[in-house]
Design a protein around this motif. Structure first.
Motif, PDB file in Angstrom:
ATOM      1  N   LYS A 165       3.068   9.839  10.558  1.00 22.07           N
ATOM      2  CA  LYS A 165       2.485   8.843   9.610  1.00 22.07           C
ATOM      3  C   LYS A 165       3.430   8.119   8.587  1.00 22.07           C
ATOM      4  O   LYS A 165       3.034   7.013   8.460  1.00 22.07           O
TER       5      LYS A 165
ATOM      6  N   ASN B 168      -7.238   2.570   6.409  1.00 21.40           N
ATOM      7  CA  ASN B 168      -7.960   3.013   5.207  1.00 21.40           C
ATOM      8  C   ASN B 168      -7.135   2.805   4.028  1.00 21.40           C
ATOM      9  O   ASN B 168      -7.570   2.791   3.001  1.00 21.40           O
ATOM     10  N   THR B 169      -5.754   3.036   4.384  1.00 21.32           N
ATOM     11  CA  THR B 169      -4.809   3.108   3.221  1.00 21.32           C
ATOM     12  C   THR B 169      -4.889   1.577   2.581  1.00 21.32           C
ATOM     13  O   THR B 169      -4.881   1.399   1.366  1.00 21.32           O
TER      14      THR B 169
ATOM     15  N   LYS C  35      -9.150   7.392  -3.211  1.00 22.61           N
ATOM     16  CA  LYS C  35      -7.761   7.557  -2.587  1.00 22.61           C
ATOM     17  C   LYS C  35      -7.962   8.284  -1.363  1.00 22.61           C
ATOM     18  O   LYS C  35      -6.929   8.871  -0.738  1.00 22.61           O
TER      19      LYS C  35
ATOM     20  N   PRO D 126       1.007  -1.216  -0.016  1.00 24.73           N
ATOM     21  CA  PRO D 126       0.110   0.079  -0.115  1.00 24.73           C
ATOM     22  C   PRO D 126       0.833   1.173  -0.021  1.00 24.73           C
ATOM     23  O   PRO D 126       1.905   1.280   0.792  1.00 24.73           O
TER      24      PRO D 126
ATOM     25  N   CYS E   9       4.009   4.176   8.365  1.00 23.18           N
ATOM     26  CA  CYS E   9       3.947   3.566   6.963  1.00 23.18           C
ATOM     27  C   CYS E   9       5.141   2.597   6.799  1.00 23.18           C
ATOM     28  O   CYS E   9       5.068   1.383   6.414  1.00 23.18           O
TER      29      CYS E   9
ATOM     30  N   ASP F 186      -1.963   4.843  -3.464  1.00 29.23           N
ATOM     31  CA  ASP F 186      -3.247   4.342  -3.181  1.00 29.23           C
ATOM     32  C   ASP F 186      -4.124   5.186  -2.405  1.00 29.23           C
ATOM     33  O   ASP F 186      -5.154   5.352  -2.313  1.00 29.23           O
ATOM     34  N   GLY F 187      -3.235   5.966  -1.553  1.00 30.61           N
ATOM     35  CA  GLY F 187      -3.887   6.780  -0.531  1.00 30.61           C
ATOM     36  C   GLY F 187      -3.393   8.341  -0.593  1.00 30.61           C
ATOM     37  O   GLY F 187      -2.180   8.279  -0.796  1.00 30.61           O
TER      38      GLY F 187
ATOM     39  N   SER G 156       5.700   4.999   1.255  1.00 30.61           N
ATOM     40  CA  SER G 156       5.028   6.633   1.578  1.00 30.61           C
ATOM     41  C   SER G 156       5.801   7.773   0.734  1.00 30.61           C
ATOM     42  O   SER G 156       7.097   7.115   0.437  1.00 30.61           O
TER      43      SER G 156
ATOM     44  N   LEU H 272       1.056   5.190   0.517  1.00 27.02           N
ATOM     45  CA  LEU H 272       0.451   6.646   1.052  1.00 27.02           C
ATOM     46  C   LEU H 272       1.191   7.738   0.587  1.00 27.02           C
ATOM     47  O   LEU H 272       2.404   7.679   0.882  1.00 27.02           O
TER      48      LEU H 272
ATOM     49  N   VAL I   1      -7.898   8.781   2.036  1.00 28.72           N
ATOM     50  CA  VAL I   1      -7.831   7.693   3.172  1.00 28.72           C
ATOM     51  C   VAL I   1      -8.198   8.552   4.526  1.00 28.72           C
ATOM     52  O   VAL I   1      -8.257   8.089   5.434  1.00 28.72           O
TER      53      VAL I   1
END
Ligand code: NAD
Length: 297
Positions: A52, A282-283, A116, A32, A56, A91-92, A63, A34, A118
């Motif tokens: 954040k 969410n991501t 996207k 994933p 990740c 993705d996010g 990220s 972000l 998130v």
């Protein structure tokens, strides 16, 4: 009184997410990804984005942090969001708020592709949440619901008083608490800066969610015995005893209120880490949905 330990719960949920990412990759899924946008160098925003990005890495996500100087125009920022929308590897997308005064946060969030979104701030995500449809829930309210669930705190039929009506915390909190879900089914009162006799209302609360942005706002005389307190506030106050000269406190006077409570979240170490869990869940969901693996939340 039991402390609701956001660090502990988030560590537990992060382990689950980490395993889900491993399983997902074994099935051929990609990491994933972000992408975070940070405008300017507000120290609190720097810290939030830093957490954040670090999360990740811990969870096996990719990220990207895009930094812009505060003189970026709204149009330029929206173009940057659109580039991320068009980037298949992302993705996010999250845009760290607040933005400089000359940029409309609403306009920038509206530019995010809802698939996207998130942070769950896009009107489509918020509308779906309101209708009880599967969507990205706003990260902080989502994190609070995960925490209530983890501690098996049943709010059904309880009177929950939410203080603060922001679009990112207070208002969505009232929707999630009142939904026909578990946790949920609470009777909710939304209070705000124009509420009269707030203390009279909070004294009737079985659950208080404080999202105001004023240090120690909720005091012992405002709560009844046995109350469950969720303190969302993050306020930096000066403290000469600390090396940094300051410390973080919530919107609740913890020392005064904790002895009256059955459960209470500390600040720091309560809702903050749970917000990151909401974002990470969410991501992962966004990545799986993009790959056609539909999962609910
Ligand atoms: P906001 O400034 O958008 O909203 C504050 C709300 O408080 C408003 O709706 C206002 O009506 C209400 N309010 C102000 N004065 C009041 C009063 N005297 N009586 C009753 N209500 C009053 O804030 P926000 O974005 O919802 O954030 C609230 C707090 O939560 C801040 O401290 C913020 O830093 C923190 N926060 C924490 C997290 C987290 O992850 N822990 C996430 C988001 C926000």
């Amino acid at each position: 009184m039991e402390k609701l330990d956001g660090n502990l719960v988030s560590a537990h949920i992060k382990e689950q997410i980490k395993q889900e990412v491993i399983d997902w990759q074994e099935k051929g899924g990609k990491k994933p990804h972000l992408a975070a946008i940070l405008v300017g160098n507000n120290p609190a925003s720097e810290a939030y984005v830093g957490h954040k990005v670090k999360s990740c890495a811990e969870l096996g996500f990719e990220s990207t942090l895009l930094r812009f100087t505060p003189d970026i125009t709204e149009e330029q920022l929206i173009n940057e969001v659109k580039k991320l929308n068009d980037n298949d590897d992302v993705d996010g997308i999250l845009v760290q708020l607040p933005l400089p005064d000359h940029i409309s946060g609403d306009a920038v969030i509206l530019a995010i592709d809802p698939s996207k979104d998130v942070d769950g701030f896009h009107p489509i995500s918020q509308g779906k949440m309101m209708l009880g449809q599967p969507t990205f829930l706003p990260a902080t309210p989502y994190g609070i619901m995960l925490m209530l669930d983890h501690y098996n705190i049943d709010v059904a039929g309880k009177h929950c008083v939410v203080i603060g009506r922001s679009n990112i915390v207070g208002t969505p909190m009232t929707i999630l608490l009142s939904r026909n879900t578990k946790p949920g089914n609470a009777t909710v009162t939304l209070t705000h800066s124009r509420t009269k006799n707030l203390a009279e209302i909070t004294r009737t609360a079985d659950v208080i969610v404080a999202a105001i942005g004023k240090p120690g706002f909720v005091t012992a005389d405002m709560v009844k015995d046995g109350v469950i307190i969720i303190d969302v506030g993050i306020n930096r106050i000066s403290d000469a005893t600390k090396k940094s000269g300051s410390r973080l406190v919530g919107d609740v006077d913890y020392e005064g209120c904790a002895p009256h409570s059955s459960f209470i979240t500390p600040v720091p170490g309560g809702v903050g880490p749970m917000t990151i869990c909401g974002l990470m869940k969410n991501t992962l969901l966004a990545a799986m949905q993009k790959a056609g693996e539909i999962v609910g939340n």
